[in-house]
Enzyme design. Structure first.
Site, PDB file in Angstrom:
ATOM      1  N   GLY A   1     -12.563  -1.541   1.689  1.00  0.00           N
ATOM      2  CA  GLY A   1     -13.740  -2.146   1.077  1.00  0.00           C
ATOM      3  C   GLY A   1     -14.780  -1.068   0.815  1.00  0.00           C
TER       4      GLY A   1
ATOM      5  CG  ASP B   1     -12.640  -5.530  -0.484  1.00  0.00           C
ATOM      6  OD1 ASP B   1     -13.613  -5.496   0.280  1.00  0.00           O
ATOM      7  OD2 ASP B   1     -11.518  -5.120  -0.136  1.00  0.00           O
TER       8      ASP B   1
ATOM      9  CD  GLU C   1      -2.788  -1.217   2.446  1.00  0.00           C
ATOM     10  OE1 GLU C   1      -4.007  -1.028   2.341  1.00  0.00           O
ATOM     11  OE2 GLU C   1      -2.228  -1.466   3.535  1.00  0.00           O
TER      12      GLU C   1
ATOM     13  CG  MET D   1      -9.443  -3.679   8.975  1.00  0.00           C
ATOM     14  SD  MET D   1      -8.786  -5.358   8.765  1.00  0.00           S
ATOM     15  CE  MET D   1      -8.765  -5.945  10.444  1.00  0.00           C
ATOM     16  CD  GLU D   2      -5.347  -0.611   8.963  1.00  0.00           C
ATOM     17  OE1 GLU D   2      -5.893  -0.085   7.975  1.00  0.00           O
ATOM     18  OE2 GLU D   2      -5.193  -1.842   9.064  1.00  0.00           O
TER      19      GLU D   2
END
Ligand code: ADE
Length: 283
Positions: A113, A247, A44, A223-224
């Site tokens: 996502g 996604d 990333e 998630m962060e």
């Protein structure tokens, strides 16, 4: 900087910083606080550390089991690191960027996502605000609220987010059609709005529907980001988050995530960060 220089292992990578004359030339930059740039996973970050190595050389500082790469990219003094995955990892990393490296602002890049109905794989989301979707101390406090802080949504810095969004728009104008053809995606769009974070990889139609129902304005899930935004809020450090959609958080998410991460994410990060940093370096 005492946290870094006192008692931590430091490693000097090769490059112009090894030359004392060049090192002296860097003294003029000492007063300019660096920008913290981070992602969860190496793919990333794209080629950011290689770009730093080529431009200024890299000084790598090991702190709290993470490597912090210190140098200059596109004229901007930066500290580049990997947070790894999840909210605790992100909060610990950004706290070190603030306390040990005295960053003036934080930019987080990576994949997410898609949650919003209009948000497709290959699109880019720049956060206006971030929220922890898995934080629930109800009935003691309202769902999503950070207890004792009285907040659930943390604003991204408006100027920094606008600069990131401009970099994304320029990337799409310059290369959007070519990269859509190359990767078989439709031409990317840039969305701005709410990004939600939690310690789960969301990978089911039911899971993403539940998020949409609870937070109808959410555009993307990761998630962060909200952990970083909370820590930056608490210390008064401007932050911004940009996410490319890998996604749509449904049953296809694991396969889509893996192929996007390995084949596409680095290209997007390079393109966005290069434009963002060049513009910042010209300020
Ligand atoms: N990052 C990328 N895709 C994600 C997903 N589906 N859930 C959580 N984090 C993600």
């Amino acid at each position: 900087m005492s946290g870094v220089d006192g008692g931590e292992r430091t490693a000097q990578a090769g490059g112009p910083l090894d030359d004392p004359q060049v090192a002296n030339a860097q003294v003029t930059h000492v007063t300019q606080r660096p920008l913290g740039v981070l992602a969860a996973l190496p793919q990333e970050l794209g080629d950011l550390i290689e770009a730093m190595r080529a431009e200024s050389g890299v000084r790598t500082v090991i702190h709290g089991r993470r490597d912090y790469h210190v140098g200059t990219v596109h004229g901007v003094p930066c500290v580049v690191t990997l947070a790894r995955v999840g909210k605790v990892a992100a909060a610990a990393t950004v706290s070190a960027l603030i306390h040990a490296f005295d960053v003036e602002a934080v930019v987080f890049t990576g994949v997410a996502g898609g949650v919003g109905e209009q948000v497709r794989v290959g699109d880019i989301v720049v956060a206006n605000a971030l929220l922890q979707h898995d934080l629930d101390a109800s009935p003691l406090f309202p769902r999503f609220e950070v207890p004792l802080l009285g907040m659930s949504r943390f604003a991204a810095d408006a100027a920094l987010a606008a600069q990131l969004a401009q970099a994304c728009e320029r990337f799409i104008a310059d290369e959007g059609a070519a990269s859509a053809a190359r990767f078989g995606t439709r031409e990317a769009r840039v969305h701005r709005g709410l990004i939600i974070s939690g310690d789960q990889f969301v990978a089911s139609a039911a899971g993403v529907r539940a998020l949409r129902d609870a937070l109808p304005d959410a555009l993307a899930v990761e998630m962060e980001g909200a952990a970083i935004a909370q820590v930056c809020h608490e210390y008064g450090v401007p932050c911004a988050v940009v996410r490319t959609i890998s996604d749509t958080a449904d049953d296809h998410a694991p396969a889509s995530f893996v192929s996007f991460l390995t084949e596409i994410a680095g290209t997007y990060s390079n393109a966005i960060l290069t434009r963002f940093l060049k513009a910042r370096g010209e300020r």
